[in-house]
Design a protein around this motif. Sequence first.
Motif, PDB file in Angstrom:
ATOM      1  N   PHE A 116      38.455  46.896  31.354  1.00  0.00           N
ATOM      2  CA  PHE A 116      38.149  45.622  31.071  1.00  0.00           C
ATOM      3  C   PHE A 116      37.565  44.716  32.127  1.00  0.00           C
ATOM      4  O   PHE A 116      37.294  43.484  31.863  1.00  0.00           O
ATOM      5  CB  PHE A 116      39.408  45.001  30.155  1.00  0.00           C
ATOM      6  CG  PHE A 116      40.308  45.328  31.094  1.00  0.00           C
ATOM      7  CD1 PHE A 116      40.654  44.223  32.339  1.00  0.00           C
ATOM      8  CD2 PHE A 116      41.315  46.212  30.778  1.00  0.00           C
ATOM      9  CE1 PHE A 116      41.757  44.722  32.980  1.00  0.00           C
ATOM     10  CE2 PHE A 116      42.477  46.408  31.676  1.00  0.00           C
ATOM     11  CZ  PHE A 116      42.909  45.630  32.845  1.00  0.00           C
ATOM     12  N   GLY A 155      41.018  38.830  43.581  1.00  0.00           N
ATOM     13  CA  GLY A 155      39.731  38.958  43.108  1.00  0.00           C
ATOM     14  C   GLY A 155      39.172  40.313  43.136  1.00  0.00           C
ATOM     15  O   GLY A 155      40.021  41.048  42.470  1.00  0.00           O
ATOM     16  N   GLY A 157      38.359  44.146  43.652  1.00  0.00           N
ATOM     17  CA  GLY A 157      39.029  45.050  44.751  1.00  0.00           C
ATOM     18  C   GLY A 157      40.229  45.305  44.437  1.00  0.00           C
ATOM     19  O   GLY A 157      41.211  44.515  43.790  1.00  0.00           O
ATOM     20  N   GLU A 158      40.953  46.576  44.922  1.00  0.00           N
ATOM     21  CA  GLU A 158      42.348  46.805  44.715  1.00  0.00           C
ATOM     22  C   GLU A 158      43.008  46.602  46.154  1.00  0.00           C
ATOM     23  O   GLU A 158      42.648  47.527  47.151  1.00  0.00           O
ATOM     24  CB  GLU A 158      42.567  48.266  44.205  1.00  0.00           C
ATOM     25  CG  GLU A 158      43.943  48.856  44.393  1.00  0.00           C
ATOM     26  CD  GLU A 158      45.108  47.907  43.962  1.00  0.00           C
ATOM     27  OE1 GLU A 158      44.887  47.471  42.957  1.00  0.00           O
ATOM     28  OE2 GLU A 158      46.132  47.953  44.844  1.00  0.00           O
ATOM     29  N   SER A 189      48.070  41.244  44.221  1.00  0.00           N
ATOM     30  CA  SER A 189      48.266  41.960  42.799  1.00  0.00           C
ATOM     31  C   SER A 189      47.797  43.348  43.011  1.00  0.00           C
ATOM     32  O   SER A 189      46.540  43.585  43.649  1.00  0.00           O
ATOM     33  CB  SER A 189      47.350  41.069  41.985  1.00  0.00           C
ATOM     34  OG  SER A 189      47.304  41.826  40.642  1.00  0.00           O
ATOM     35  N   THR A 190      48.480  44.127  42.463  1.00  0.00           N
ATOM     36  CA  THR A 190      47.835  45.795  42.502  1.00  0.00           C
ATOM     37  C   THR A 190      47.847  46.274  41.109  1.00  0.00           C
ATOM     38  O   THR A 190      48.705  46.068  40.185  1.00  0.00           O
ATOM     39  CB  THR A 190      48.897  46.545  43.399  1.00  0.00           C
ATOM     40  OG1 THR A 190      48.491  47.976  43.199  1.00  0.00           O
ATOM     41  CG2 THR A 190      50.265  46.653  42.953  1.00  0.00           C
ATOM     42  N   SER A 212      49.631  44.833  37.925  1.00  0.00           N
ATOM     43  CA  SER A 212      48.974  44.767  36.638  1.00  0.00           C
ATOM     44  C   SER A 212      49.570  45.898  35.464  1.00  0.00           C
ATOM     45  O   SER A 212      49.203  47.185  35.953  1.00  0.00           O
ATOM     46  CB  SER A 212      47.362  44.925  36.827  1.00  0.00           C
ATOM     47  OG  SER A 212      47.059  43.883  37.844  1.00  0.00           O
ATOM     48  N   HIS A 214      49.526  45.429  31.681  1.00  0.00           N
ATOM     49  CA  HIS A 214      48.578  45.586  30.566  1.00  0.00           C
ATOM     50  C   HIS A 214      48.840  46.311  29.202  1.00  0.00           C
ATOM     51  O   HIS A 214      48.226  46.490  28.347  1.00  0.00           O
ATOM     52  CB  HIS A 214      47.162  45.977  31.013  1.00  0.00           C
ATOM     53  CG  HIS A 214      46.713  44.951  32.153  1.00  0.00           C
ATOM     54  ND1 HIS A 214      46.991  43.515  32.116  1.00  0.00           N
ATOM     55  CD2 HIS A 214      45.874  45.185  33.182  1.00  0.00           C
ATOM     56  CE1 HIS A 214      46.292  42.981  33.308  1.00  0.00           C
ATOM     57  NE2 HIS A 214      45.766  44.287  33.811  1.00  0.00           N
ATOM     58  N   SER A 256      47.230  41.618  30.348  1.00  0.00           N
ATOM     59  CA  SER A 256      46.034  40.845  29.629  1.00  0.00           C
ATOM     60  C   SER A 256      46.010  41.433  28.146  1.00  0.00           C
ATOM     61  O   SER A 256      46.117  42.374  27.892  1.00  0.00           O
ATOM     62  CB  SER A 256      44.725  41.311  30.332  1.00  0.00           C
ATOM     63  OG  SER A 256      44.632  40.986  31.792  1.00  0.00           O
ATOM     64  N   ASN A 288      39.651  38.500  29.527  1.00  0.00           N
ATOM     65  CA  ASN A 288      38.176  37.763  29.784  1.00  0.00           C
ATOM     66  C   ASN A 288      37.162  38.716  29.080  1.00  0.00           C
ATOM     67  O   ASN A 288      36.998  39.753  29.823  1.00  0.00           O
ATOM     68  CB  ASN A 288      38.039  37.273  31.043  1.00  0.00           C
ATOM     69  CG  ASN A 288      37.883  35.769  31.290  1.00  0.00           C
ATOM     70  OD1 ASN A 288      37.250  35.192  30.635  1.00  0.00           O
ATOM     71  ND2 ASN A 288      38.601  35.439  32.434  1.00  0.00           N
TER      72      ASN A 288
HETATM   73  N1  SAH Z   1      43.134  45.309  41.815  1.00  0.00           N
HETATM   74  C1  SAH Z   1      44.213  44.589  41.637  1.00  0.00           C
HETATM   75  C2  SAH Z   1      43.664  42.908  41.834  1.00  0.00           C
HETATM   76  C3  SAH Z   1      42.379  42.417  41.252  1.00  0.00           C
HETATM   77  S1  SAH Z   1      42.388  42.026  39.457  1.00  0.00           S
HETATM   78  C4  SAH Z   1      44.887  44.524  40.363  1.00  0.00           C
HETATM   79  O1  SAH Z   1      44.524  45.509  39.387  1.00  0.00           O
HETATM   80  O2  SAH Z   1      45.936  43.963  40.090  1.00  0.00           O
HETATM   81  C5  SAH Z   1      43.528  40.735  38.888  1.00  0.00           C
HETATM   82  C6  SAH Z   1      43.950  40.893  37.698  1.00  0.00           C
HETATM   83  O3  SAH Z   1      42.904  40.497  36.777  1.00  0.00           O
HETATM   84  C7  SAH Z   1      44.551  42.137  37.267  1.00  0.00           C
HETATM   85  O4  SAH Z   1      45.767  42.057  36.616  1.00  0.00           O
HETATM   86  C8  SAH Z   1      43.399  42.616  36.537  1.00  0.00           C
HETATM   87  O5  SAH Z   1      43.719  43.638  35.589  1.00  0.00           O
HETATM   88  C9  SAH Z   1      42.759  41.355  35.643  1.00  0.00           C
HETATM   89  N2  SAH Z   1      41.680  41.578  35.107  1.00  0.00           N
HETATM   90  C10 SAH Z   1      40.542  42.129  35.583  1.00  0.00           C
HETATM   91  N3  SAH Z   1      39.397  41.840  34.800  1.00  0.00           N
HETATM   92  C11 SAH Z   1      39.832  41.140  33.715  1.00  0.00           C
HETATM   93  C12 SAH Z   1      39.437  40.580  32.521  1.00  0.00           C
HETATM   94  N4  SAH Z   1      38.275  40.928  31.968  1.00  0.00           N
HETATM   95  N5  SAH Z   1      40.266  39.840  31.625  1.00  0.00           N
HETATM   96  C13 SAH Z   1      41.585  39.475  32.279  1.00  0.00           C
HETATM   97  N6  SAH Z   1      42.154  40.069  33.304  1.00  0.00           N
HETATM   98  C14 SAH Z   1      41.529  40.840  33.935  1.00  0.00           C
END
Ligand code: SAH
Length: 346
Positions: A116, A155, A157-158, A189-190, A212, A214, A256, A288
Motif C-alpha cells: 500500500f 517517512g 525508507g526502513e 517506526s519499523t 507496523s 497492519h 493501517s 492513504n
Molecule cells: N519502514 C517503516 C517506516 C516508514 S512508513 C515502517 O514500515 O514502519 C511509516 C508508516 O506508514 C508505516 O506504518 C507504513 O506501513 C505506513 N504507510 C505507508 N504507506 C501508507 C499508506 N498509503 N497509508 C497508510 N499508511 C501507510
Amino acid sequence: MTDIKSMTSAELRDLMVSLGEKPFRAKQLYEWMHQHLAVSYEEMSNLPKSLKEKLSDRPVTALEIMDIQISKIDGTRKYLFRLSDGNMIESVLMKYRHGNSVCISSQAGCRMGCRFCASTIGGLARNLLPSEMLDQIYRIQADTGERVSNVVVMGSGEPLDNYDNLLRFIHLLTEEGGIHISQRNLTVSTCGIVPRMYELAEEKLQMTLAVSLHAPNDEKRRRLMPIANKYSMEELLEACRYYFEKTGRRITFEYSLVSGVNDSREDALELAGRLRGLNCHVNLIPVNPVRERSFVRSGRDAVENFKINLEKCGINGTIRREMGSDIDGACGQLRKRYMEKTESEK
Ligand code: SAH
C-alpha cells in the motif's frame, strides 16, 4: 565515518588533532553544524582560514529545498529536498499544540515492498547518511524559525535497514551540544526486521519503537507486507516483548485500515487476542490511497468500530488525526510525482 556532519564530537576532536589543530576547534565546529545549523564553513566566523582550507575537501551536508507544500487546513508542511548526488527525499512538518513534529526519511526509496506504500514503488536508491537524516530537521527548523521538539522516523525508507546510520543519527540528535532533542520525543517506526529489533533493544534507548503490524495474522500480513514472509507474527511479537523488557518502553503498533481486507470485527478481535498481555498501544490509520494501488480506505464507522472492539478486549487504540490531507499525503508521493515529472521531461 568521513562525512564531517556525521561525526561525533570525539571523532571531530581526533580529526582536529590529526590535522594539527587545537582540540577545542572540534567543539566550535560541532556547535556551528549542530546548534547554529550552519550549511558552510564560510559562516563559521570564529574558525581560522587555514582550518577552513584544510576542511575544504569535506563539504558540510546541506539539503536543498526543492519544493514546499503547505496545507491550508492545518498548516502541515511537506518538504522536498535534493541531496548532493541529485537524489530526492521528502519530510513533513506537523504542528501540534504540544510542539512541532518532523517526520523524516531514513532512505531514498525503500526495498521493503509494502503493497500500500508509495515509497517502495521505485525500489531503494540508497541509504541516507546520519547527516542527511539530521539535516531534514535542521533545514525545517531554519526555514520556519521555530524549534522542532519531536522527531518521527516514519517517512520513506526502513530505518532498521539502515541500522548503523540510524544509531549514529539518534546519538547526534539527542546528545548535548547539538540540537539536543530528548530521546523520549523520538519515535522510530519499523516494518519488523526482527534481528535488528533485538540489537536495538540492547541500546536501551528511551525512544518509542513503532512497529507496523497492519494485520491480525500471518496470512493477511503476508498479503500486505513481504517482510511477513521472513518473520512470523509470533517472532515479531516476541521481539516486541523483549524490547519492552529491556527498555521499559511501551511499543506502539501501526495499523493501517484497508476496507474489506483487515478492518472487520473478527480482525479486531483476533488482533486483540494476539496483543493481550503486551504493554502496547495501537495507532489506527485509514489507509492513504496511492494512485498505483487499488486499496480502499476504511470508512469512518469501520475505523470507530475497530477501535471499540479492540478496547472491549482491553487494548488501547487511537485513531490518528489526519494531517495535511489536501497535500500529497502518503509517504513517498511527493518524491514520486517529482521523479515522474523529471522523467517525462527528459
Ligand atoms: N519502514 C517503516 C517506516 C516508514 S512508513 C515502517 O514500515 O514502519 C511509516 C508508516 O506508514 C508505516 O506504518 C507504513 O506501513 C505506513 N504507510 C505507508 N504507506 C501508507 C499508506 N498509503 N497509508 C497508510 N499508511 C501507510
